[in-house]
Motif scaffolding. Structure first.
Motif, PDB file in Angstrom:
ATOM      1  N   VAL A 353       1.108  -1.575   0.124  1.00  0.00           N
ATOM      2  CA  VAL A 353      -0.270  -0.139   0.031  1.00  0.00           C
ATOM      3  C   VAL A 353       1.287   1.397   0.019  1.00  0.00           C
ATOM      4  O   VAL A 353       1.748   1.215   0.800  1.00  0.00           O
ATOM      5  N   GLY A 354       1.061   2.294  -0.920  1.00  0.00           N
ATOM      6  CA  GLY A 354       1.587   3.712  -0.726  1.00  0.00           C
ATOM      7  C   GLY A 354       2.714   3.228  -1.111  1.00  0.00           C
ATOM      8  O   GLY A 354       4.043   3.955  -0.851  1.00  0.00           O
ATOM      9  N   ALA A 355       3.032   1.768  -1.724  1.00  0.00           N
ATOM     10  CA  ALA A 355       4.757   1.442  -2.022  1.00  0.00           C
ATOM     11  C   ALA A 355       5.557   2.570  -2.953  1.00  0.00           C
ATOM     12  O   ALA A 355       4.944   2.837  -3.647  1.00  0.00           O
ATOM     13  N   VAL A 356       6.388   2.857  -2.568  1.00  0.00           N
ATOM     14  CA  VAL A 356       7.909   3.812  -3.030  1.00  0.00           C
ATOM     15  C   VAL A 356       9.006   3.262  -4.379  1.00  0.00           C
ATOM     16  O   VAL A 356       9.118   3.430  -4.725  1.00  0.00           O
ATOM     17  N   THR A 357       9.852   2.953  -3.169  1.00  0.00           N
ATOM     18  CA  THR A 357      11.117   2.119  -3.505  1.00  0.00           C
ATOM     19  C   THR A 357      10.966   0.768  -2.784  1.00  0.00           C
ATOM     20  O   THR A 357      10.889   0.782  -1.515  1.00  0.00           O
ATOM     21  N   GLY A 358      11.928  -0.444  -4.206  1.00  0.00           N
ATOM     22  CA  GLY A 358      12.037  -1.141  -3.148  1.00  0.00           C
ATOM     23  C   GLY A 358      11.137  -2.036  -2.217  1.00  0.00           C
ATOM     24  O   GLY A 358      10.378  -2.013  -2.633  1.00  0.00           O
ATOM     25  N   ASN A 359      11.848  -3.050  -1.405  1.00  0.00           N
ATOM     26  CA  ASN A 359      10.902  -3.295  -0.498  1.00  0.00           C
ATOM     27  C   ASN A 359      11.001  -2.512   1.252  1.00  0.00           C
ATOM     28  O   ASN A 359      10.439  -3.231   1.601  1.00  0.00           O
ATOM     29  N   ALA A 360      10.657  -1.117   0.957  1.00  0.00           N
ATOM     30  CA  ALA A 360      10.565  -1.021   2.564  1.00  0.00           C
ATOM     31  C   ALA A 360       9.447  -0.511   2.943  1.00  0.00           C
ATOM     32  O   ALA A 360       8.518  -0.772   1.903  1.00  0.00           O
ATOM     33  N   ASN A 361       9.560  -0.760   4.196  1.00  0.00           N
ATOM     34  CA  ASN A 361       8.294  -0.428   4.833  1.00  0.00           C
ATOM     35  C   ASN A 361       7.913   0.885   5.670  1.00  0.00           C
ATOM     36  O   ASN A 361       9.337   1.369   5.874  1.00  0.00           O
ATOM     37  N   TYR A 362       7.551   1.767   5.855  1.00  0.00           N
ATOM     38  CA  TYR A 362       7.222   2.776   6.144  1.00  0.00           C
ATOM     39  C   TYR A 362       5.740   3.245   7.552  1.00  0.00           C
ATOM     40  O   TYR A 362       5.533   1.947   7.366  1.00  0.00           O
ATOM     41  N   THR A 363       6.345   3.459   7.822  1.00  0.00           N
ATOM     42  CA  THR A 363       5.212   3.868   9.680  1.00  0.00           C
ATOM     43  C   THR A 363       4.852   5.591   9.774  1.00  0.00           C
ATOM     44  O   THR A 363       5.747   5.932   9.419  1.00  0.00           O
ATOM     45  N   ASN A 364       3.829   5.769  10.160  1.00  0.00           N
ATOM     46  CA  ASN A 364       3.298   6.977  10.269  1.00  0.00           C
ATOM     47  C   ASN A 364       4.133   8.319   9.698  1.00  0.00           C
ATOM     48  O   ASN A 364       3.190   8.227   8.945  1.00  0.00           O
ATOM     49  N   GLN A 365       4.635   9.093   9.859  1.00  0.00           N
ATOM     50  CA  GLN A 365       4.973  10.608   9.172  1.00  0.00           C
ATOM     51  C   GLN A 365       5.833   9.284   8.006  1.00  0.00           C
ATOM     52  O   GLN A 365       5.138  10.836   6.952  1.00  0.00           O
ATOM     53  N   ASP A 366       5.908   8.387   8.014  1.00  0.00           N
ATOM     54  CA  ASP A 366       6.509   8.526   6.495  1.00  0.00           C
ATOM     55  C   ASP A 366       5.600   7.995   5.695  1.00  0.00           C
ATOM     56  O   ASP A 366       5.559   8.695   4.544  1.00  0.00           O
ATOM     57  N   CYS A 367       4.596   7.687   6.220  1.00  0.00           N
ATOM     58  CA  CYS A 367       3.417   7.885   5.391  1.00  0.00           C
ATOM     59  C   CYS A 367       2.583   8.244   4.806  1.00  0.00           C
ATOM     60  O   CYS A 367       2.346   8.683   3.439  1.00  0.00           O
ATOM     61  N   GLU A 368       3.721  10.026   5.369  1.00  0.00           N
ATOM     62  CA  GLU A 368       2.583  11.127   5.447  1.00  0.00           C
ATOM     63  C   GLU A 368       3.500  12.232   4.531  1.00  0.00           C
ATOM     64  O   GLU A 368       3.560  12.536   3.148  1.00  0.00           O
ATOM     65  N   ASP A 369       4.777  11.754   4.804  1.00  0.00           N
ATOM     66  CA  ASP A 369       5.687  12.973   4.476  1.00  0.00           C
ATOM     67  C   ASP A 369       6.505  12.124   2.845  1.00  0.00           C
ATOM     68  O   ASP A 369       7.277  12.882   2.214  1.00  0.00           O
ATOM     69  N   ALA A 370       6.845  10.867   2.895  1.00  0.00           N
ATOM     70  CA  ALA A 370       7.808  10.477   2.524  1.00  0.00           C
ATOM     71  C   ALA A 370       7.335   9.606   0.638  1.00  0.00           C
ATOM     72  O   ALA A 370       7.785   9.112  -0.395  1.00  0.00           O
ATOM     73  N   THR A 371       6.239  10.229   0.549  1.00  0.00           N
ATOM     74  CA  THR A 371       5.586   9.855  -0.964  1.00  0.00           C
ATOM     75  C   THR A 371       3.940  10.778  -0.936  1.00  0.00           C
ATOM     76  O   THR A 371       3.547  11.191  -0.025  1.00  0.00           O
ATOM     77  N   THR A 372       3.494  10.762  -1.883  1.00  0.00           N
ATOM     78  CA  THR A 372       2.506  11.567  -2.868  1.00  0.00           C
ATOM     79  C   THR A 372       0.863  11.677  -1.757  1.00  0.00           C
ATOM     80  O   THR A 372       0.472  11.332  -2.367  1.00  0.00           O
ATOM     81  N   TYR A 373       1.246   9.835  -2.669  1.00  0.00           N
ATOM     82  CA  TYR A 373      -0.257   9.315  -1.870  1.00  0.00           C
ATOM     83  C   TYR A 373      -0.661   8.258  -0.543  1.00  0.00           C
ATOM     84  O   TYR A 373      -1.324   8.955  -0.577  1.00  0.00           O
ATOM     85  N   LYS A 374      -0.032   9.000   0.220  1.00  0.00           N
ATOM     86  CA  LYS A 374      -0.421   8.876   1.456  1.00  0.00           C
ATOM     87  C   LYS A 374      -1.773   8.452   2.542  1.00  0.00           C
ATOM     88  O   LYS A 374      -2.681   8.294   2.440  1.00  0.00           O
ATOM     89  N   ASP A 375      -1.326   6.715   1.262  1.00  0.00           N
ATOM     90  CA  ASP A 375      -2.208   5.797   1.764  1.00  0.00           C
ATOM     91  C   ASP A 375      -1.672   5.151   2.492  1.00  0.00           C
ATOM     92  O   ASP A 375      -0.414   4.288   2.780  1.00  0.00           O
ATOM     93  N   TYR A 376      -2.433   4.611   4.106  1.00  0.00           N
ATOM     94  CA  TYR A 376      -1.913   3.470   4.463  1.00  0.00           C
ATOM     95  C   TYR A 376      -3.116   3.009   5.565  1.00  0.00           C
ATOM     96  O   TYR A 376      -3.756   3.149   5.103  1.00  0.00           O
ATOM     97  N   LEU A 377      -2.050   2.093   6.065  1.00  0.00           N
ATOM     98  CA  LEU A 377      -3.598   0.869   6.502  1.00  0.00           C
ATOM     99  C   LEU A 377      -2.954   1.825   8.443  1.00  0.00           C
ATOM    100  O   LEU A 377      -2.198   1.592   8.883  1.00  0.00           O
ATOM    101  N   TYR A 378      -4.443   2.252   9.238  1.00  0.00           N
ATOM    102  CA  TYR A 378      -4.245   2.326  10.533  1.00  0.00           C
ATOM    103  C   TYR A 378      -4.214   1.854  11.720  1.00  0.00           C
ATOM    104  O   TYR A 378      -5.690   1.412  11.555  1.00  0.00           O
ATOM    105  N   ILE A 379      -3.612   1.023  12.443  1.00  0.00           N
ATOM    106  CA  ILE A 379      -4.203   0.457  13.815  1.00  0.00           C
ATOM    107  C   ILE A 379      -4.084   1.377  15.097  1.00  0.00           C
ATOM    108  O   ILE A 379      -2.743   1.347  15.348  1.00  0.00           O
ATOM    109  N   PRO A 380      -5.021   1.501  15.699  1.00  0.00           N
ATOM    110  CA  PRO A 380      -4.749   1.908  17.118  1.00  0.00           C
ATOM    111  C   PRO A 380      -4.101   1.171  17.818  1.00  0.00           C
ATOM    112  O   PRO A 380      -3.569   0.032  18.010  1.00  0.00           O
TER     113      PRO A 380
END
Length: 437
Positions: A353-380
């Motif tokens: 979801v919202g993959a950008v490069t390679g097999n990178a795992n993103y969390t939290n602010q990365d899902c907002e700032d590292a991409t322009t896609y801002k797609d994510y699954l949020y677990i409280p």
């Protein structure tokens, strides 16, 4: 109460087409009309006659009205006749695609254009009613199916919410095969993504808050909940399918179930004797007991709701990693919290979801700032932290995540319309287990 009077009333109920009744009996008959309409003429008349027959054993005794009321039959005495009328029922016909229907009389089922797929109660049939384009249904269970006409470009089904107890409508996609979403590139790398060829939508007074605009692709086995209201001008829910050029490849079969919340008891009917009034109260109590769908009602704000203690959930159009998750989604996936539940664990089988490069795992602010896609699954409330975590990217080796969130158990998925061309972005498949402490 004298037996002759009871017998006279029994005759007036069982044979309403006799000679013109007196004004008093005619008034009593008028008062019975809401009951006859509600329960079905045959079932209610039989139920009332059971009550009368039971009371006729006391006919020669000069009992007070209070004693008569106390000796009225229990609800179980009429359960086999009335309790399943207009409730959900399981089908048993081997040659039917329908696994569930609504309990009706045989003639009523035929009048609705339905087919019997089993029996229910003492005299009813489990009726499966299918509707296609530009049709409607007010039944508790119905099916919206695709047309056989391959020239159709638009198809809609109106779910009529007439029962004031109905508060939600559940849609089960038993079959759902529309064209895949398509995209248009802006710079050769990223592209705009949407359901441009075929699309499914829901129009209702609450459609702006459902968490999706359109669905397309393959969504077999998925489901959703839509709030419902029988108030005039709010009592509509329209399922729409818009089709593109390759209409021969599309198909859908959606089970529509109107779910009832608890409801206050209606005002008592004016019935001609304490015996029948007592029976009416018992029938109303039995009706509430049978028809409330409390076990399957979703918490407010949940587009999807899973009631089993363990299971699997997928993104729309996941299709075993063959599809792509859909754009413009912002919805909650919820899980039933049992009395002893204090946490829920999530095990990721597939996640892109919202993959950008390679097999990178993103969390939290990365899902907002590292991409322009801002797609994510949020677990409280993940693990021992009160903070939630947003997951995006290619989560290929993610450990089991445990959420101890208070209140409703849920995850939240968000997507916009932009994608990176080098990745398929198939979405997610996740196993969950609710756990006690």
């Amino acid at each position: 109460m004298p037996g002759s009077e009871l017998a006279s009333r029994a005759g007036s109920l069982a044979a309403p087409a006799a000679a013109a009744p007196s004004p008093s009996l005619r008034a009593s008959g008028d008062n019975l009309q809401p009951a006859l309409k509600e329960m079905g003429n045959l079932r209610l008349i039989l139920a009332l006659n059971i009550a009368i027959c039971q009371q006729m054993s006391l006919a020669e005794s000069d009992l007070e009205d209070e004693e008569v009321v106390q000796s009225a039959p229990s609800p179980r005495a009429v359960a086999a006749l009335s309790r399943y009328y207009h409730t959900r029922c399981a089908g048993s016909a081997a040659d039917s695609r329908a696994t569930e229907g609504v309990c009706l009389g045989l003639l009523e089922c035929r009048a609705e254009g339905g087919a019997s797929i089993g029996s229910c109660g003492l005299l009813g049939v489990c009726c499966a009613v299918e509707r296609s384009c530009f049709s409607s249904s007010a039944l508790k269970v119905s099916y919206f199916v695709g047309p056989s006409d391959t020239m159709t470009t638009s198809c809609s089904f109106n779910v009529q919410v007439k029962n004031p107890a109905v508060c939600q409508v559940r849609l089960d996609f038993e079959n759902f095969n529309l064209a895949q979403p398509t995209g248009a590139s802006t710079d050769g790398q990223q592209y705009w993504f949407g359901c441009d060829t075929d699309r499914f939508s829901v129009a209702s007074p609450y459609s702006g808050n459902l968490g999706f605009k359109h669905l397309c692709g393959r969504n077999h086995g998925q489901h959703m909940y839509v709030p419902a209201n029988s108030t005039p001008a709010m009592d509509y829910l329209v399922l729409r399918v818009q089709l593109g050029s390759e209409r021969s490849r599309v198909s859908w079969r959606i089970k529509v179930t109107q779910l009832e919340c608890e409801q206050p008891a209606p005002p008592p009917w004016a019935l001609p004797s304490p015996v029948l009034s007592a029976l009416n109260r018992q029938l109303q109590s039995l009706r509430s007991e049978t028809r409330a769908d409390l076990d399957v009602l979703a918490p407010p704000g949940c587009l999807q709701y899973y009631t089993n203690s363990t299971g699997t959930f997928e993104s729309f159009n996941y299709d075993g990693t063959a599809g792509r998750y859909l754009p413009e989604l912002n919805y909650a996936i919820c899980f039933k919290r049992y009395p002893d539940t204090c946490q829920i664990s999530y095990s990721f089988e597939d996640f892109q979801v919202g993959a950008v490069t390679g097999n990178a795992n993103y969390t939290n602010q990365d899902c907002e700032d590292a991409t322009t896609y801002k797609d994510y699954l949020y677990i409280p409330s993940v693990s021992d932290s009160d903070q939630g975590i947003k997951f995006c990217g290619n989560q290929t080796s993610l450990p089991i995540q445990v959420s101890k969130s208070p209140g409703p158990l849920q995850v939240h998925f968000h997507s916009n319309v932009w994608r990176l061309k080098i990745f398929q972005q198939y979405g997610f498949k996740i196993h969950y287990t609710t756990q006690s402490c």
